[in-house]
Design a protein around this motif. Structure first.
Motif, PDB file in Angstrom:
ATOM      1  N   LEU A 210       0.843  -1.136   0.154  1.00  0.00           N
ATOM      2  CA  LEU A 210      -0.036  -0.158  -0.090  1.00  0.00           C
ATOM      3  C   LEU A 210       0.787   1.096   0.015  1.00  0.00           C
ATOM      4  O   LEU A 210       0.402   2.286  -0.585  1.00  0.00           O
ATOM      5  CB  LEU A 210      -0.893   0.080   1.054  1.00  0.00           C
ATOM      6  N   ASN A 211       1.969   1.458   0.614  1.00  0.00           N
ATOM      7  CA  ASN A 211       2.714   2.500   1.024  1.00  0.00           C
ATOM      8  C   ASN A 211       4.105   1.948   1.643  1.00  0.00           C
ATOM      9  O   ASN A 211       4.036   1.044   2.300  1.00  0.00           O
ATOM     10  CB  ASN A 211       2.145   3.548   1.887  1.00  0.00           C
ATOM     11  N   VAL A 212       5.023   2.763   1.637  1.00  0.00           N
ATOM     12  CA  VAL A 212       6.453   2.469   2.313  1.00  0.00           C
ATOM     13  C   VAL A 212       6.824   3.627   2.703  1.00  0.00           C
ATOM     14  O   VAL A 212       7.171   4.728   2.232  1.00  0.00           O
ATOM     15  CB  VAL A 212       7.242   1.951   1.310  1.00  0.00           C
ATOM     16  N   VAL A 239      -0.741 -12.900 -10.996  1.00  0.00           N
ATOM     17  CA  VAL A 239      -1.764 -12.534 -11.805  1.00  0.00           C
ATOM     18  C   VAL A 239      -1.531 -10.743 -11.770  1.00  0.00           C
ATOM     19  O   VAL A 239      -1.523 -10.139 -12.740  1.00  0.00           O
ATOM     20  CB  VAL A 239      -3.386 -12.760 -11.332  1.00  0.00           C
ATOM     21  N   ALA A 240      -1.359 -10.363 -10.646  1.00  0.00           N
ATOM     22  CA  ALA A 240      -1.442  -8.816 -10.334  1.00  0.00           C
ATOM     23  C   ALA A 240      -0.622  -8.264  -9.255  1.00  0.00           C
ATOM     24  O   ALA A 240      -0.923  -8.734  -8.238  1.00  0.00           O
ATOM     25  CB  ALA A 240      -2.916  -8.262 -10.528  1.00  0.00           C
ATOM     26  N   CYS A 241       0.176  -7.528  -9.735  1.00  0.00           N
ATOM     27  CA  CYS A 241       0.929  -6.834  -8.409  1.00  0.00           C
ATOM     28  C   CYS A 241       0.331  -5.286  -8.413  1.00  0.00           C
ATOM     29  O   CYS A 241       0.540  -4.729  -9.327  1.00  0.00           O
ATOM     30  CB  CYS A 241       2.550  -6.696  -8.730  1.00  0.00           C
ATOM     31  N   VAL A 242      -0.135  -5.152  -7.532  1.00  0.00           N
ATOM     32  CA  VAL A 242      -1.041  -3.781  -7.338  1.00  0.00           C
ATOM     33  C   VAL A 242      -0.040  -2.883  -6.551  1.00  0.00           C
ATOM     34  O   VAL A 242       0.434  -3.057  -5.343  1.00  0.00           O
ATOM     35  CB  VAL A 242      -2.347  -4.190  -6.363  1.00  0.00           C
ATOM     36  N   TYR A 243       0.075  -1.517  -7.127  1.00  0.00           N
ATOM     37  CA  TYR A 243       0.969  -0.500  -6.306  1.00  0.00           C
ATOM     38  C   TYR A 243       0.183   0.797  -6.355  1.00  0.00           C
ATOM     39  O   TYR A 243      -0.953   0.948  -6.851  1.00  0.00           O
ATOM     40  CB  TYR A 243       2.194  -0.353  -7.365  1.00  0.00           C
ATOM     41  N   ASN A 244       0.749   1.778  -5.402  1.00  0.00           N
ATOM     42  CA  ASN A 244       0.326   2.926  -5.131  1.00  0.00           C
ATOM     43  C   ASN A 244       0.755   3.821  -5.981  1.00  0.00           C
ATOM     44  O   ASN A 244       2.307   4.178  -6.105  1.00  0.00           O
ATOM     45  CB  ASN A 244       0.625   3.198  -3.679  1.00  0.00           C
ATOM     46  N   VAL A 245       0.272   4.566  -7.008  1.00  0.00           N
ATOM     47  CA  VAL A 245       0.422   5.424  -7.908  1.00  0.00           C
ATOM     48  C   VAL A 245       1.216   6.586  -7.282  1.00  0.00           C
ATOM     49  O   VAL A 245       2.045   7.187  -7.720  1.00  0.00           O
ATOM     50  CB  VAL A 245      -0.488   5.770  -8.828  1.00  0.00           C
ATOM     51  N   PHE A 268      -3.349   1.923  -8.270  1.00  0.00           N
ATOM     52  CA  PHE A 268      -4.369   2.440  -7.937  1.00  0.00           C
ATOM     53  C   PHE A 268      -3.989   4.008  -7.463  1.00  0.00           C
ATOM     54  O   PHE A 268      -3.062   4.101  -6.956  1.00  0.00           O
ATOM     55  CB  PHE A 268      -5.182   1.688  -6.529  1.00  0.00           C
ATOM     56  N   THR A 269      -4.981   4.957  -7.658  1.00  0.00           N
ATOM     57  CA  THR A 269      -4.648   6.155  -7.716  1.00  0.00           C
ATOM     58  C   THR A 269      -6.105   7.080  -7.135  1.00  0.00           C
ATOM     59  O   THR A 269      -7.106   6.603  -7.389  1.00  0.00           O
ATOM     60  CB  THR A 269      -4.228   6.663  -8.885  1.00  0.00           C
ATOM     61  N   LEU A 270      -5.869   8.055  -6.303  1.00  0.00           N
ATOM     62  CA  LEU A 270      -6.709   8.916  -5.959  1.00  0.00           C
ATOM     63  C   LEU A 270      -7.245   9.808  -7.118  1.00  0.00           C
ATOM     64  O   LEU A 270      -8.145  10.504  -7.123  1.00  0.00           O
ATOM     65  CB  LEU A 270      -6.467   9.744  -4.797  1.00  0.00           C
ATOM     66  N   GLY A 271      -6.611   9.890  -8.029  1.00  0.00           N
ATOM     67  CA  GLY A 271      -6.976  10.566  -9.377  1.00  0.00           C
ATOM     68  C   GLY A 271      -7.411   9.899 -10.597  1.00  0.00           C
ATOM     69  O   GLY A 271      -8.117   8.734 -10.366  1.00  0.00           O
ATOM     70  N   MET A 272      -7.532  10.466 -11.636  1.00  0.00           N
ATOM     71  CA  MET A 272      -8.229   9.881 -12.834  1.00  0.00           C
ATOM     72  C   MET A 272      -7.386   8.617 -13.307  1.00  0.00           C
ATOM     73  O   MET A 272      -6.150   8.861 -13.298  1.00  0.00           O
ATOM     74  CB  MET A 272      -8.238  10.757 -13.910  1.00  0.00           C
TER      75      MET A 272
END
Length: 509
Positions: A210-212, A239-245, A268-272
């Motif tokens: 999620l964050n570091v 299948v998927a490595c999900v990271y915080n934009v 994943f992002t809080l923006g568009m």
């Protein structure tokens, strides 16, 4: 016992039906996870010596676990002398360590010097999964937000009709979930940096960091080692490595990871959101990662109102957690409607930006779970004018960036705990005009003093926020007890008697 060399034999222990009999195992630490490991190994015929530095005459949970294992026939050794090195008279093939044991703990150092492999209980759980059709793991780590995200994810999976649970660092030992007599379809697994340090074989279906931010540097020895441990969540992902934009370090961890062929990087992002991302369009959580025409279209997953749940306000970090959970759920094939329904069913855990009271126009908020600077900053940035209650055990963390970024929002600060001077010095450098009250008391009445000072500093419309940026063990048993003490003191200040309580079986400070 098989004549196969131990190293080769351990390589073959890849499921619960493998031949564990005769294996000589030291289980280091008899917490909840250590007990589960000792019990599972003994049941499969391994020779188990379980050690813990706790009092051998204790009558609490440790004593009860020790008595049960002793009745079952395991060799249980309690007391500090039994964790000063490997057990005398026992030629171990393997050590299973509790996650809190540091790599420089003498028993673990001795094991490493003797060439005895050391696994964590998560590694053991992975190797004890069913031989046929084991439940896939969706793994979650990060400096902050793990428990919220894993709980959101479990709700989404169950909303899709799956038999699912949240396990790992969240409370239920992962080994118990893996060996449950009624098998799960899928398991949402929360992993701490400690657990990841001692794990190497896990191959999750999908994973996220999620964050570091700097945390547990005292345990890992450096921020670099801490980040490296966090990055292990991505290893072998299918299948998927999900990271915080918004957190470039997480994307770098994905780039550095050895994953399985065909695994995708999903942001994943809080923006568009761009293609291969989930994000926010107006007030809609949108998926442009798991749709057929992701370059030109998106799937609606939920609305911002769905994320709010029981919370009175939508903090940015909770929105980020929801997006991360949604990405993992979608990676597993959960339909959009189940993402929405899971979020609607979610309710925040105690001590996470929890409203305590409103007194004379001042809102009192308990975020005792903010046990490091990164979490505290996320909390502080959720409010405009804050009387900040901070301090505790910093665990080697630097608070300069936290104070610098939060300074414009601070009405005043009330400091408690053993490392409060470090926060006071940062405030003097970056917020010299903000009033600061130092509360040196560490007795049971300290929180009443804190609340009285905070009440005198707050104005109508302000938030008095307990977001300590530090662990609690210098004054309290855990962050839950600290939050309970804050809520009770606020209730007394308001004339309402004792405050609410919540179970104080917390992990991962």
């Amino acid at each position: 016992m098989s004549s196969t060399p131990v190293g080769g034999r351990l390589d073959g222990l890849t499921n619960g039906s493998a031949d564990w009999s005769g294996l000589r195992v030291v289980v280091a630490g008899l917490g909840v996870s250590g007990f589960a490991a000792a019990d599972a190994l003994h049941e499969r015929g391994a020779h188990v010596v379980a050690v813990d530095g706790g009092d051998p005459d204790v009558n609490g949970p440790l004593g009860e676990r020790a008595r049960i294992l002793d009745i079952l026939g395991a060799d249980v050794r309690l007391g500090p002398e039994h964790v000063a090195g490997m057990p005398q008279g026992f030629a171990a093939d393997l050590v299973i360590t509790s996650p809190g044991w540091r790599p420089d703990q003498p028993l673990l150092v001795e094991a490493a010097a003797a060439g005895v492999p050391v696994w964590g209980e998560v590694e053991l759980a992975w190797r004890m999964r069913a031989a046929v059709g084991p439940a896939p793991w969706l793994t979650i780590t990060g400096t902050n937000g793990k428990t919220t995200t894993v709980t959101m994810l479990a709700h989404m999976l169950r909303a899709a009709g799956l038999r699912a649970t949240a396990a790992g660092n969240v409370g239920t030992p992962i080994l118990e979930a893996v060996l449950h007599p009624e098998p799960y379809d899928v398991i949402a697994v929360e992993l701490s940096s400690y657990q990841l340090h001692w794990s190497d074989s896990i191959a999750p279906h999908a994973s996220v960091c999620l964050n570091v931010a700097p945390d547990h540097v005292d345990w890992h020895g450096s921020f670099e080692e801490y980040a490296r441990a966090k990055g292990k969540v991505y290893a072998n992902t299918k299948v998927a490595c999900v990271y915080n934009v918004q957190d470039g370090a997480t994307e770098q961890l994905v780039m550095d990871a050895e994953v399985q062929e065909g695994c995708r990087a999903i942001g994943f992002t809080l923006g568009m959101p761009g293609p291969s991302m989930v994000g926010v369009v107006d007030d809609i959580l949108a998926d442009r990662a798991f749709v057929e025409q992701r370059k030109t279209s998106a799937a609606e997953l939920a609305t911002l109102d769905d994320v709010r749940g029981a919370a009175p306000s939508l903090a940015p970090h909770n929105l980020a957690n929801a997006l991360a959970a949604a990405a993992l759920a979608r990676a597993y094939g959960v339909p959009p409607v189940a993402v929405r329904d899971g979020l609607r069913a979610f309710r925040p855990e105690p001590h996470r930006i929890a409203d305590v009271a409103e007194v004379d126009g001042v809102r009192w908020v308990d975020d005792s779970k903010a046990t490091n600077p990164h979490a505290a900053l996320a909390s502080l940035l959720s409010f405009e004018h804050v009387v900040w209650v901070a301090g505790g055990l910093l665990k080697g963390a630097d608070v300069d960036e936290l104070v610098r970024e939060a300074a414009p929002r601070l009405r005043a600060v009330v400091l408690i705990g053993v490392d409060r001077s470090a926060i006071a010095e940062a405030l003097a450098r970056h917020a010299p005009d903000v009033p600061v009250v130092d509360v040196p008391s560490t007795d049971t009445g300290a929180m009443d003093v804190v609340v009285e000072h905070a009440a005198g500093l707050a104005r109508p419309g302000d938030v008095v926020l307990l977001a300590p940026a530090a662990a609690s063990m210098d004054m309290f048993t855990d962050y839950g007890a600290r939050g309970d003490a804050f809520a009770a003191a606020v209730a007394r200040h308001a004339g309402g008697g004792t405050g609410p309580t919540a179970p104080s079986d917390q992990q991962g400070e």
